[in-house]
Design a protein around this motif. Structure first.
Motif, PDB file in Angstrom:
ATOM      1  N   HIS A  18      -0.479   3.186  -3.308  1.00 23.88           N
ATOM      2  CA  HIS A  18      -1.250   4.075  -2.424  1.00 23.88           C
ATOM      3  C   HIS A  18      -2.668   3.566  -2.180  1.00 23.88           C
ATOM      4  O   HIS A  18      -3.189   3.697  -1.082  1.00 23.88           O
ATOM      5  CB  HIS A  18      -1.288   5.498  -2.994  1.00 23.88           C
ATOM      6  CG  HIS A  18       0.060   6.157  -2.977  1.00 23.88           C
ATOM      7  ND1 HIS A  18       0.769   6.368  -1.817  1.00 23.88           N
ATOM      8  CD2 HIS A  18       0.841   6.636  -3.968  1.00 23.88           C
ATOM      9  CE1 HIS A  18       1.920   6.941  -2.096  1.00 23.88           C
ATOM     10  NE2 HIS A  18       1.991   7.115  -3.394  1.00 23.88           N
ATOM     11  N   ALA A  21      -2.581   0.961   0.397  1.00 23.44           N
ATOM     12  CA  ALA A  21      -2.304   1.575   1.703  1.00 23.44           C
ATOM     13  C   ALA A  21      -3.580   2.185   2.276  1.00 23.44           C
ATOM     14  O   ALA A  21      -3.914   1.968   3.451  1.00 23.44           O
ATOM     15  CB  ALA A  21      -1.223   2.653   1.563  1.00 23.44           C
ATOM     16  N   CYS A 148       4.523   7.765   9.073  1.00 23.37           N
ATOM     17  CA  CYS A 148       3.710   7.904   7.852  1.00 23.37           C
ATOM     18  C   CYS A 148       4.560   8.108   6.601  1.00 23.37           C
ATOM     19  O   CYS A 148       4.066   7.900   5.492  1.00 23.37           O
ATOM     20  CB  CYS A 148       2.717   9.060   7.992  1.00 23.37           C
ATOM     21  SG  CYS A 148       3.547  10.655   8.178  1.00 23.37           S
ATOM     22  N   GLN A 151       4.939   5.667   3.653  1.00 21.49           N
ATOM     23  CA  GLN A 151       3.860   5.504   2.666  1.00 21.49           C
ATOM     24  C   GLN A 151       4.232   6.163   1.332  1.00 21.49           C
ATOM     25  O   GLN A 151       3.551   5.940   0.336  1.00 21.49           O
ATOM     26  CB  GLN A 151       2.558   6.124   3.186  1.00 21.49           C
ATOM     27  CG  GLN A 151       2.102   5.634   4.550  1.00 21.49           C
ATOM     28  CD  GLN A 151       1.544   4.232   4.577  1.00 21.49           C
ATOM     29  OE1 GLN A 151       1.434   3.624   5.631  1.00 21.49           O
ATOM     30  NE2 GLN A 151       1.198   3.668   3.441  1.00 21.49           N
ATOM     31  N   SER A 196       4.033  -0.055   2.745  1.00 21.33           N
ATOM     32  CA  SER A 196       4.953   1.023   3.128  1.00 21.33           C
ATOM     33  C   SER A 196       6.385   0.495   3.132  1.00 21.33           C
ATOM     34  O   SER A 196       6.598  -0.713   3.095  1.00 21.33           O
ATOM     35  CB  SER A 196       4.597   1.533   4.527  1.00 21.33           C
ATOM     36  OG  SER A 196       4.911   0.542   5.485  1.00 21.33           O
TER      37      SER A 196
END
Ligand SMILES: C[S@@+](CC[C@H](N)C(=O)[O-])C[C@H]1O[C@@H](n2cnc3c(N)ncnc32)[C@H](O)[C@@H]1O
Length: 254
Positions: A18, A21, A148, A151, A196
């Motif tokens: 994360h 990202a 999204c 992710q 991702s």
């Protein structure tokens, strides 16, 4: 928007980081070019496709008919609010925003493009967090998740879906619109650029089943550049709350 197959791992989502990202999305330009991976031109066809997809759902609905605005929707992983500005704000009274990167949501909370919507109170709450950390606190007619969900790891995605189940109004929808893996063996594909995964259609269906979501409509977005992954939309309802009376026809797979 692109990626490489990682065959060293059976679970490409295990590579999701994360922090990496967020670092990536904090560095893109706060415009369509930045949030669409250098393909700003796809925005128009994408928004038109989404509008048509929802219109078809609403024509079949006895609860959320096309003639009225939806009450409250949420744009998940919203970026700069491209979908809110070009689609959701046109069909709903209030749009909430979930997006972890503050630099991107500043376009929504401070930018001129959203001034009128803000003044009218039509931008609701802005949650600056990842979907893995977000628990909906309102009831929504429509929960829109686009570009999204890759992710999140599979387990995070299932947990997130579980948290949305009680937060959809009767006859409302959770929409997932995501790139589809084109891996010949049907594997998910990890993209190190934004940390991702791009999931296969089969993986999405398996995850929806795990949560008890029913696919009430699904279709492939037309008119996207050939070099990009195919994009598929799914409209989901919670099996227990489906109330078949709200639907005139059953699931249609295109
Ligand atoms: C490809 S952009 C798409 C933005 C928007 N959905 C659109 O279609 O214009 C991906 C977005 O996901 C956001 N994002 C990154 N990690 C996330 C997470 N854990 N939960 C929700 N969104 C995330 C990024 O910051 C970025 O705004």
């Amino acid at each position: 928007m692109s990626g490489v197959a990682v065959d060293s791992s059976e679970k490409p989502d295990a590579a999701i980081d994360h922090k990496a990202a967020i670092a990536h999305w904090s560095n893109v330009s706060a415009d369509n070019h930045g949030v669409l991976g250098g393909y700003p031109q796809v925005s128009r066809v994408d928004l038109q496709g989404s509008s048509n997809f929802l219109a078809k759902l609403r024509r079949k609905s006895t609860i959320h008919k096309p003639s009225t605005r939806l009450s409250r929707t949420v744009d998940c992983g919203a970026g700069i609010g491209r979908i809110t500005a070009g689609f959701l704000s046109k069909i709903a009274e209030v749009v909430d925003i979930v997006e972890p990167v503050v630099q991107l949501t500043k376009v929504i909370t401070e930018g001129d493009q959203f001034k009128e919507l803000r003044k009218q109170g039509r931008i609701g709450e802005v949650f600056n967090k990842g979907l893995e950390d977000w628990t909906p606190s309102h009831q929504y007619d429509l929960i829109w998740n686009q570009w999204c969900l890759g992710q999140l790891t599979d387990d995070q995605l299932v947990d997130y879906f579980q948290r949305t189940k009680d937060k959809v109004t009767e006859g409302g929808w959770i929409v997932v619109k995501e790139n589809m893996s084109t891996d010949p063996e049907g594997k998910d594909i990890f993209d190190p650029a934004d940390s991702s995964v791009t999931r296969s259609d089969g993986k999405f269906r398996e995850l929806f089943k795990r949560v008890g979501f029913k696919i009430v409509a699904t279709e492939v977005q037309r008119g996207m550049p050939k070099e990009l992954f195919p994009v598929r939309s799914y409209a989901l309802q919670v099996k227990m709350k489906l109330g078949m009376s709200s639907y005139k026809t059953a699931t249609k797979r295109k």
